[in-house]
Design an enzyme around this catalytic site. Structure first.
Site, PDB file in Angstrom:
ATOM      1  N   ARG A 126      12.650  -2.648  10.732  1.00  0.00           N
ATOM      2  CA  ARG A 126      11.817  -2.032  11.569  1.00  0.00           C
ATOM      3  C   ARG A 126      11.573  -3.057  12.622  1.00  0.00           C
ATOM      4  O   ARG A 126      11.341  -4.421  12.517  1.00  0.00           O
ATOM      5  CB  ARG A 126      10.187  -1.988  10.759  1.00  0.00           C
ATOM      6  CG  ARG A 126       9.940  -0.345  10.340  1.00  0.00           C
ATOM      7  CD  ARG A 126       8.867  -0.466   9.770  1.00  0.00           C
ATOM      8  NE  ARG A 126       7.600  -0.918   9.991  1.00  0.00           N
ATOM      9  CZ  ARG A 126       6.460  -0.468   9.567  1.00  0.00           C
ATOM     10  NH1 ARG A 126       6.315   0.294   8.324  1.00  0.00           N
ATOM     11  NH2 ARG A 126       5.370  -1.110   9.734  1.00  0.00           N
ATOM     12  N   LYS A 134       0.719  -1.345   0.070  1.00  0.00           N
ATOM     13  CA  LYS A 134      -0.152  -0.120   0.090  1.00  0.00           C
ATOM     14  C   LYS A 134       0.850   1.246  -0.090  1.00  0.00           C
ATOM     15  O   LYS A 134       0.592   2.244  -0.777  1.00  0.00           O
ATOM     16  CB  LYS A 134      -0.959  -0.045   1.127  1.00  0.00           C
ATOM     17  CG  LYS A 134      -1.710  -1.283   1.274  1.00  0.00           C
ATOM     18  CD  LYS A 134      -2.671  -1.126   2.527  1.00  0.00           C
ATOM     19  CE  LYS A 134      -1.901  -1.168   4.026  1.00  0.00           C
ATOM     20  NZ  LYS A 134      -1.389  -2.620   4.137  1.00  0.00           N
ATOM     21  N   ARG A 193      -9.072   0.486   9.376  1.00  0.00           N
ATOM     22  CA  ARG A 193      -8.931  -0.922   9.543  1.00  0.00           C
ATOM     23  C   ARG A 193      -9.710  -1.728  10.431  1.00  0.00           C
ATOM     24  O   ARG A 193      -9.384  -2.780  10.753  1.00  0.00           O
ATOM     25  CB  ARG A 193      -7.287  -1.029  10.352  1.00  0.00           C
ATOM     26  CG  ARG A 193      -6.188  -0.643   9.243  1.00  0.00           C
ATOM     27  CD  ARG A 193      -4.954  -1.046  10.029  1.00  0.00           C
ATOM     28  NE  ARG A 193      -4.017  -0.341   9.227  1.00  0.00           N
ATOM     29  CZ  ARG A 193      -2.674  -0.750   9.384  1.00  0.00           C
ATOM     30  NH1 ARG A 193      -2.009  -1.961  10.064  1.00  0.00           N
ATOM     31  NH2 ARG A 193      -1.630  -0.144   8.759  1.00  0.00           N
TER      32      ARG A 193
HETATM   33  P1  ADP Z   1       1.567  -2.233   8.024  1.00  0.00           P
HETATM   34  O1  ADP Z   1       0.258  -1.920   7.495  1.00  0.00           O
HETATM   35  O2  ADP Z   1       2.725  -2.713   7.292  1.00  0.00           O
HETATM   36  O3  ADP Z   1       1.312  -3.114   9.389  1.00  0.00           O
HETATM   37  P2  ADP Z   1       1.866   0.178   9.037  1.00  0.00           P
HETATM   38  O4  ADP Z   1       3.132   1.129   9.077  1.00  0.00           O
HETATM   39  O5  ADP Z   1       0.814   0.709   8.188  1.00  0.00           O
HETATM   40  O6  ADP Z   1       2.313  -1.112   8.681  1.00  0.00           O
HETATM   41  O7  ADP Z   1       1.310   0.423  10.619  1.00  0.00           O
HETATM   42  C1  ADP Z   1       2.160  -0.101  11.681  1.00  0.00           C
HETATM   43  C2  ADP Z   1       1.321  -0.102  12.958  1.00  0.00           C
HETATM   44  O8  ADP Z   1       0.759   1.009  13.330  1.00  0.00           O
HETATM   45  C3  ADP Z   1       0.236  -1.326  12.929  1.00  0.00           C
HETATM   46  O9  ADP Z   1       1.056  -2.365  13.082  1.00  0.00           O
HETATM   47  C4  ADP Z   1      -0.649  -0.456  13.918  1.00  0.00           C
HETATM   48  O10 ADP Z   1      -0.280  -0.965  15.170  1.00  0.00           O
HETATM   49  C5  ADP Z   1      -0.804   0.966  13.642  1.00  0.00           C
HETATM   50  N1  ADP Z   1      -1.686   1.472  12.927  1.00  0.00           N
HETATM   51  C6  ADP Z   1      -1.591   2.078  11.641  1.00  0.00           C
HETATM   52  N2  ADP Z   1      -2.871   2.383  10.939  1.00  0.00           N
HETATM   53  C7  ADP Z   1      -3.601   1.839  11.710  1.00  0.00           C
HETATM   54  C8  ADP Z   1      -5.248   2.035  11.868  1.00  0.00           C
HETATM   55  N3  ADP Z   1      -5.845   2.463  10.859  1.00  0.00           N
HETATM   56  N4  ADP Z   1      -5.599   1.483  13.053  1.00  0.00           N
HETATM   57  C9  ADP Z   1      -4.985   1.057  14.208  1.00  0.00           C
HETATM   58  N5  ADP Z   1      -3.492   0.645  14.155  1.00  0.00           N
HETATM   59  C10 ADP Z   1      -3.110   1.503  13.041  1.00  0.00           C
END
Ligand code: ADP
Length: 224
Positions: free
Chosen positions: A168, A24, A97
């Site tokens: 990460r 994404k 999400r």
């Molecule tokens: P990925 O999509 O690869 O898991 P991201 O960088 O998008 O990685 O997200 C990292 C972390 O941030 C997630 O594992 C979660 O803990 C938090 N996060 C990101 N977006 C959301 C969301 N919409 N709702 C809740 N937690 C979120």
């Protein structure tokens, strides 16, 4: 640069939906300039807050480190604040999400009279596990590499800016397993919800990047 003023997709949010590691972030980064659309990435915004030591960052860190979701209210408030600064069109990466987040987004877009399109990217867990646990990121410019599939010319060093590469904390195998399971339990049900509303297009995220980009492009240029 204010991309929004000249954006191509008027009064529209495009949600890029899919499991962690499906691409994404890469896709939105590549296409945002082309479509003159701003991207709001909930994961990036949360990471910036953690790095910056803000109140939100402190609250979010423990959820992120364990691979769980940050509470809906915190994330939604943060994303809505970003949307408030946006005119024209926006790409959303990683939000919504959960069903609560999806409802909050729908209510917000309705208020602004914006349309929604969801681009759903799919790939199986084995592929995602391999992609995420091998991922390396440049500390300075954020460029993404992979231990096996996309190695830098010099080990541990970014080809583009010479910065150091790191993994990460949430790309460790145990945390990736948790993130995938959270995706299946809490996020994947949204696919049904958007499908029923006729707002979603599904594409494979495990093909060659240029193919996925071309497929997304075709969808975006053909939006009525
Ligand atoms: P990925 O999509 O690869 O898991 P991201 O960088 O998008 O990685 O997200 C990292 C972390 O941030 C997630 O594992 C979660 O803990 C938090 N996060 C990101 N977006 C959301 C969301 N919409 N709702 C809740 N937690 C979120």
């Amino acid at each position: 640069m204010n991309l929004n003023k000249e954006c191509v997709l008027k009064n529209r949010a495009v949600v890029f939906f899919g499991p962690p590691g499906v691409g994404k972030g890469t896709i939105t980064t590549r296409l945002a300039k082309e479509f003159k659309c701003r991207t709001i990435s909930s994961g990036d915004l949360l990471s910036e807050n953690v790095k910056g030591g803000t109140d939100l960052g402190h609250q979010a860190k423990k959820f992120m480190d364990s691979g769980g979701l940050v509470p809906d209210q915190l994330v939604t408030r943060m994303v809505v604040a970003g949307l408030e600064k946006t005119d024209g069109c926006v790409f959303l990466d990683g939000f919504p999400r959960t069903s609560i987040q999806a409802e909050e987004l729908a209510a917000y877009l309705k208020k602004r009279d914006w349309e929604l399109l969801v681009v759903d990217l799919e790939a199986d867990d084995r592929f995602l596990m391999e992609r995420l646990t091998g991922r390396l990121i440049c500390r300075d410019c954020g460029a993404i590499y992979h231990r096996i599939n996309l190695t830098p010319k010099k080990e541990g060093v970014c080809d583009i800016c010479g910065g150091g590469l790191y993994q990460r904390a949430d790309d460790r195998p145990d945390v990736v397993t948790a993130r995938l399971s959270v995706y299946h339990q809490q996020s994947a049900p949204l696919r049904d919800y958007y499908q029923k509303l006729g707002l979603m297009v599904t594409l494979r995220g495990d093909t060659v990047l240029d193919e996925t980009l071309a497929a997304v492009r075709r969808i975006l240029v053909n939006i009525p």
